[in-house]
Design a protein around this motif. Sequence first.
Motif, mmCIF file in Angstrom:
data_model
loop_
_atom_site.group_PDB
_atom_site.id
_atom_site.type_symbol
_atom_site.label_atom_id
_atom_site.label_comp_id
_atom_site.label_asym_id
_atom_site.label_seq_id
_atom_site.Cartn_x
_atom_site.Cartn_y
_atom_site.Cartn_z
ATOM 1 N N THR A 21 9.304 -85.065 -16.383
ATOM 2 C CA THR A 21 8.419 -86.145 -17.374
ATOM 3 C C THR A 21 7.337 -86.168 -17.481
ATOM 4 O OG1 THR A 21 10.140 -88.128 -17.103
ATOM 5 C CG2 THR A 21 8.823 -88.589 -18.116
ATOM 6 N N GLN A 54 10.345 -84.783 -21.231
ATOM 7 C CA GLN A 54 11.095 -85.917 -20.714
ATOM 8 C C GLN A 54 12.352 -85.458 -19.957
ATOM 9 O OE1 GLN A 54 13.160 -89.358 -23.541
ATOM 10 N NE2 GLN A 54 12.892 -90.656 -21.948
ATOM 11 N N ILE A 71 12.379 -82.970 -17.680
ATOM 12 C CA ILE A 71 12.855 -81.693 -17.979
ATOM 13 C C ILE A 71 13.632 -80.709 -16.497
ATOM 14 C CG2 ILE A 71 11.956 -79.211 -17.992
ATOM 15 C CD1 ILE A 71 12.270 -80.930 -20.485
ATOM 16 N N CYS A 74 13.266 -83.051 -25.200
ATOM 17 C CA CYS A 74 14.054 -82.837 -24.072
ATOM 18 C C CYS A 74 14.416 -81.981 -24.380
ATOM 19 C CB CYS A 74 14.696 -83.490 -24.257
ATOM 20 S SG CYS A 74 14.382 -85.744 -23.792
ATOM 21 N N GLU A 108 17.579 -79.492 -24.892
ATOM 22 C CA GLU A 108 19.531 -79.937 -25.717
ATOM 23 C C GLU A 108 19.848 -78.911 -24.792
ATOM 24 O OE1 GLU A 108 20.011 -81.671 -29.039
ATOM 25 O OE2 GLU A 108 18.498 -82.529 -28.726
#
Lengths: 361, 272
Positions: free
Chosen positions: A13, A23, A25, A214, A216
């Motif tokens: 983050t 964030q 990861i 983020c 996905e």
Amino acid sequence: MHRGHQLRLEGITHRFGEFVAVQGIDLDIAGGEIIALLGPSGCGKSTILRIVSGFISQTQGRVMFDGEEVDHLPPNRRAVGIVFQNYALFPHMTVRQNVAFGLEAQKWQRDRIAPRVDEMLSLVHMREFAERMPRELSGGQQQRVALARCLAVDPKVLLLDEPFGALDKNLRLDMQIEVKRLQREYGITTILVTHDQEEALSMADRIAVMSRGCIEQVSSPTEIYDQPATLFVNQFVGTTNIIPGELIESDATACRVRLVTGETLEATSRPGLHAGAKVVVSIRPEHMRLQDEFVPNCMRGSVKAVLPLGPYVLYEIELGAGATIKVSAPRRAAGDSLRALGQMVHAAPAKVAACLVFPSQ
Amino acid sequence: MRFSESQLALPLAALFVTFFVAPLSVLVALSLVTEQGGNTFTAVHYIKFFTDSFNYSILFETLLLGLKATGVCLLFGYPIAWIAARAKARWQSVLIFLVILPILTSVVVRTFSWIVILGRQGILNQIVLGLGLSHEPVQLLFTEVGVVIVLAQVQMPLMVLPILTVLTRVDTNLADASRALGAGEWRTLWRVTLPLSLPGIVAGCILTYSACVTAFVTQTLIGGARLIYMPLQIYQQAIGANNWPFAAAISVIFMIAVLALISLFGMFGRRV
Ligand SMILES: Nc1ncnc2c1ncn2[C@@H]1O[C@H](COP(=O)(O)OP(=O)(O)OP(=O)(O)O)[C@@H](O)[C@H]1O
Ligand SMILES: [Mg+2]
């Protein structure tokens, strides 16, 4: 030939002041793998690269090379190679000096430097340009030099930040093939940052689609395209038609949706979505067929626009309730007749697997 | 693009031409007559200058003073510019304001405050004595060291601003690329940042140097009567001895010497 180093990001983050740039990861990259970070502008792709290379230290989380944490190492001790979008060749040095720079910095023996520079320049077909200054090279040539400079020091990880963004289309294709060749030849673990989906699909072993800091979804290119985890991924990679509706029934594999147009459509079910849920159905234009007669499981509408695009024709179909969809139809033979404007047609998904449902937002 | 940085000095040059060419011709003409109002042309004043070692030791001392002050300016100015270039916008403006502060105060006020700082009973000496670094006051006022310190502070903006301008234009990816290739901070500074900011350094040195060698007020008030530099010498010959042609001759010599040195700086900048 080495197998390449394994790279692992754990719960990364990063905040710039109050602003959360990336964030949570989590990413595991196998040795020799090439992974693409794909996402819209500002979603934090470059930030991740800067964290991996050590130019910014993340607020939270760990970066590990081959299972060893590298967070305490400054950028010059991480053995990470970066190619920037603008290549960042040193303008006051010749091509040869540029490539030798890293070798000198890493204290290679003098008599080993020149042969290594020659070797790297041959690898990227730039040997005859060794004495030129960077400003005397074309964009593609500069990029080759940047790659040679970066690979000369044998980095553990190769980071490419939109490396083809500044090249025109044909050259871009050439360089993509070239980079892929070098990457294979060296078996070097690579992160490719891009916002060009075709580039990601064609070059990467796996793609990590990012949105607002983020990740996905991380999957193979075909999986990203065919089985997107979220609506965002579905819409960002390729084009798709989105039709709102309501779930009527759903079992383990398939479900039925009543569309706003009144028709019902069969789709692939999604865990967590139950009968009565407000959903959207997504079908890609190339996954539909146009038919004259009614068949079960189709949508009726009139042709609103016809765009002949060479190998295929793109139709815009107006359904009821203000919804429009795009259908692309391949042209199998020259002289195939096109559908006329205003003609009533039925658009049917080629397969149930081509119809995806997502919770409506 | 490559030569445009040394053209930073162009506005100065333009000003120079418009406001100095006319008086300059008068000056040169004046230096070639035996006495004011006379009309026999002669090189006698030039011969006088070069046959008297006292004169050219003054010239030499002045040129050397400029080099020393410029050197000190560069030594402190480059790091200041480097820090300012990397600082966040707010800190950058604070730093720039502090650096240009000397320009915003009057020469005389500024010089007298330095006298207060450097004097035997001055602030600096009280600190030195208080810390026990020395048993007796250090002589700074009326010494060359004092003059160099004050000149360096006063002319600092002329050094910092051109360097800062160039540094902010250097692509930050270049320093990052250097670091990623394995170069430490120092190697990056030495091999990448410094060479790329050379045009700014040259421009800064030229501006600072020409300002330092001609800083009459600072040289005279801080240096005192025992340290004589060219501007004071010219003033004394013209006003004190009323020998205008000789004053004109040494002005011309001084000017040529300074220009020669400055073009040497410029050539250095272009070569690299
Ligand atoms: N130094 C910084 N200070 C504050 N915010 C920053 C800083 N660097 C980046 N950001 C913000 O962090 C977010 C992510 O930036 P980043 O450069 O990683 O985006 P990106 O995905 O690389 O975008 P692009 O495709 O445009 O290069 C952006 O919203 C950006 O405004
Ligand atoms: Mg970016």
